[in-house]
Scaffold this motif. Structure first.
Motif, mmCIF file in Angstrom:
data_model
loop_
_atom_site.group_PDB
_atom_site.id
_atom_site.type_symbol
_atom_site.label_atom_id
_atom_site.label_comp_id
_atom_site.label_asym_id
_atom_site.label_seq_id
_atom_site.Cartn_x
_atom_site.Cartn_y
_atom_site.Cartn_z
ATOM 1 N N LEU A 3 0.829 -1.203 0.000
ATOM 2 C CA LEU A 3 0.000 0.000 0.000
ATOM 3 C C LEU A 3 0.866 1.256 0.000
ATOM 4 O O LEU A 3 0.545 2.247 -0.674
ATOM 5 C CB LEU A 3 -0.923 -0.014 1.231
ATOM 6 C CG LEU A 3 -1.914 1.140 1.325
ATOM 7 C CD1 LEU A 3 -2.834 1.176 0.116
ATOM 8 C CD2 LEU A 3 -2.724 1.029 2.618
ATOM 9 N N ILE A 4 1.976 1.232 0.757
ATOM 10 C CA ILE A 4 2.875 2.395 0.799
ATOM 11 C C ILE A 4 3.433 2.672 -0.592
ATOM 12 O O ILE A 4 3.461 3.813 -1.054
ATOM 13 C CB ILE A 4 4.017 2.155 1.797
ATOM 14 C CG1 ILE A 4 3.477 2.122 3.221
ATOM 15 C CG2 ILE A 4 5.075 3.236 1.672
ATOM 16 C CD1 ILE A 4 4.538 1.854 4.267
ATOM 17 N N SER A 5 3.859 1.601 -1.274
ATOM 18 C CA SER A 5 4.418 1.764 -2.622
ATOM 19 C C SER A 5 3.369 2.300 -3.582
ATOM 20 O O SER A 5 3.659 3.167 -4.417
ATOM 21 C CB SER A 5 4.959 0.427 -3.127
ATOM 22 O OG SER A 5 5.967 -0.061 -2.272
ATOM 23 N N LYS A 6 2.136 1.793 -3.462
ATOM 24 C CA LYS A 6 1.069 2.281 -4.329
ATOM 25 C C LYS A 6 0.775 3.747 -4.065
ATOM 26 O O LYS A 6 0.584 4.534 -4.996
ATOM 27 C CB LYS A 6 -0.199 1.451 -4.108
ATOM 28 C CG LYS A 6 -0.216 0.128 -4.835
ATOM 29 C CD LYS A 6 -1.582 -0.505 -4.747
ATOM 30 C CE LYS A 6 -1.649 -1.769 -5.599
ATOM 31 N NZ LYS A 6 -2.995 -2.373 -5.578
ATOM 32 N N THR A 7 0.746 4.105 -2.781
ATOM 33 C CA THR A 7 0.460 5.498 -2.423
ATOM 34 C C THR A 7 1.521 6.436 -2.996
ATOM 35 O O THR A 7 1.199 7.473 -3.584
ATOM 36 C CB THR A 7 0.409 5.653 -0.893
ATOM 37 O OG1 THR A 7 -0.574 4.764 -0.357
ATOM 38 C CG2 THR A 7 0.050 7.079 -0.504
ATOM 39 N N ILE A 8 2.790 6.078 -2.809
ATOM 40 C CA ILE A 8 3.883 6.913 -3.329
ATOM 41 C C ILE A 8 3.833 6.971 -4.855
ATOM 42 O O ILE A 8 4.037 8.034 -5.453
ATOM 43 C CB ILE A 8 5.239 6.366 -2.851
ATOM 44 C CG1 ILE A 8 5.353 6.490 -1.325
ATOM 45 C CG2 ILE A 8 6.387 7.104 -3.522
ATOM 46 C CD1 ILE A 8 6.608 5.868 -0.753
ATOM 47 N N LEU A 9 3.532 5.825 -5.496
ATOM 48 C CA LEU A 9 3.454 5.787 -6.958
ATOM 49 C C LEU A 9 2.357 6.713 -7.471
ATOM 50 O O LEU A 9 2.563 7.470 -8.433
ATOM 51 C CB LEU A 9 3.204 4.356 -7.425
ATOM 52 C CG LEU A 9 3.061 4.157 -8.938
ATOM 53 C CD1 LEU A 9 4.338 4.590 -9.653
ATOM 54 C CD2 LEU A 9 2.727 2.708 -9.259
ATOM 55 N N TYR A 10 1.184 6.661 -6.829
ATOM 56 C CA TYR A 10 0.085 7.529 -7.255
ATOM 57 C C TYR A 10 0.430 8.998 -7.046
ATOM 58 O O TYR A 10 0.098 9.852 -7.874
ATOM 59 C CB TYR A 10 -1.191 7.164 -6.500
ATOM 60 C CG TYR A 10 -1.774 5.825 -6.891
ATOM 61 C CD1 TYR A 10 -1.628 5.337 -8.199
ATOM 62 C CD2 TYR A 10 -2.458 5.033 -5.974
ATOM 63 C CE1 TYR A 10 -2.149 4.110 -8.552
ATOM 64 C CE2 TYR A 10 -2.988 3.810 -6.331
ATOM 65 C CZ TYR A 10 -2.835 3.354 -7.622
ATOM 66 O OH TYR A 10 -3.345 2.143 -7.997
#
Length: 226
Positions: A3-10
């Motif tokens: 989720l952290i990676s997705k948040t940063i990616l978005y």
């Protein structure tokens, strides 16, 4: 993907176009300011040149610069007005083609019509814009890296209670005959999650105890007649 990676990616996918658009707008705003400075300089030269033309005793052509680009020419046209333009001209001193800003203006005095041509090389302007663009790209790159690092560290710190809850849930075992107790957090949403998990696991634990007691009692009752 975490989720952290997705948040940063978005965040990166959203912020990168915004930074590029902001940089594009900033570039043209700065270019406009630099161009305005060049035009103001040419306009001042125009005023001084008109004073020079007005002082002529007899009409004649004049070369104003060593490269012959800036000049005063007698014309037969009654045209009026002025125009700024950009062009590429060969510079003998630089031995290369150089961008120039040109001001052509018509002026009439003593019944004579003149075309005043003023040329100003813009290599200083181009060098300044290159420096500004390089600085802008460095700033954008620094902001992107800073944004990534700060968001990653901040996300790790903000989501720490969530991962603790996941760890406690994975370690919880009914066979230990203990009720689950998920610690509280200073984040409202995580507290709601922990409260819901506490209620759920406590209900499961109570049902497990009742089922265990029922099984033991049933086994005892079955063994009595035997």
């Amino acid at each position: 993907m975490k989720l952290i990676s997705k948040t940063i990616l978005y965040y990166l996918l959203i912020s990168l176009p915004l930074l590029i658009i902001s940089g594009y707008i900033s570039y043209y705003l700065m270019r406009g300011e630099v161009r305005e400075g060049t035009d103001n300089s040419l306009w001042k030269e125009k005023i001084n040149t008109e004073k020079l033309v007005k002082s002529f005793a007899t009409p004649h052509n004049v070369i104003l610069s060593s490269d012959g680009l800036s000049k005063i020419t007698i014309v037969n046209s009654n045209q009026r007005g002025y125009i700024f333009s950009d062009t590429v001209l060969y510079d003998k001193e630089e031995n290369e083609n150089v961008n120039h800003r040109i001001l052509n203006t018509y002026y009439k005095t003593n019944d004579s019509n003149y075309l005043i041509t003023l040329a100003k090389p813009t290599f200083e302007e181009d060098a300044l814009m290159e420096g500004l663009v390089s600085s802008l790209l460095l700033v954008i790159g620094f902001l992107m890296i800073s944004f990534f690092v700060v968001n990653w560290l901040l996300s790790k710190w903000l989501w720490k209670p969530f991962y603790k809850t996941i760890n406690d849930l994975n370690q919880y075992d009914l066979k230990n005959n203990t009720e689950a107790n998920f610690s509280s957090s200073n984040t409202k949403e995580f507290n709601q999650l922990n409260d819901a998990l506490n209620k759920m696991t406590n209900k499961i634990y109570t049902d497990f105890i009742h089922q265990k007691e029922f099984t033991e009692n049933a086994a005892h009752e079955m063994q009595t007649p035997l």
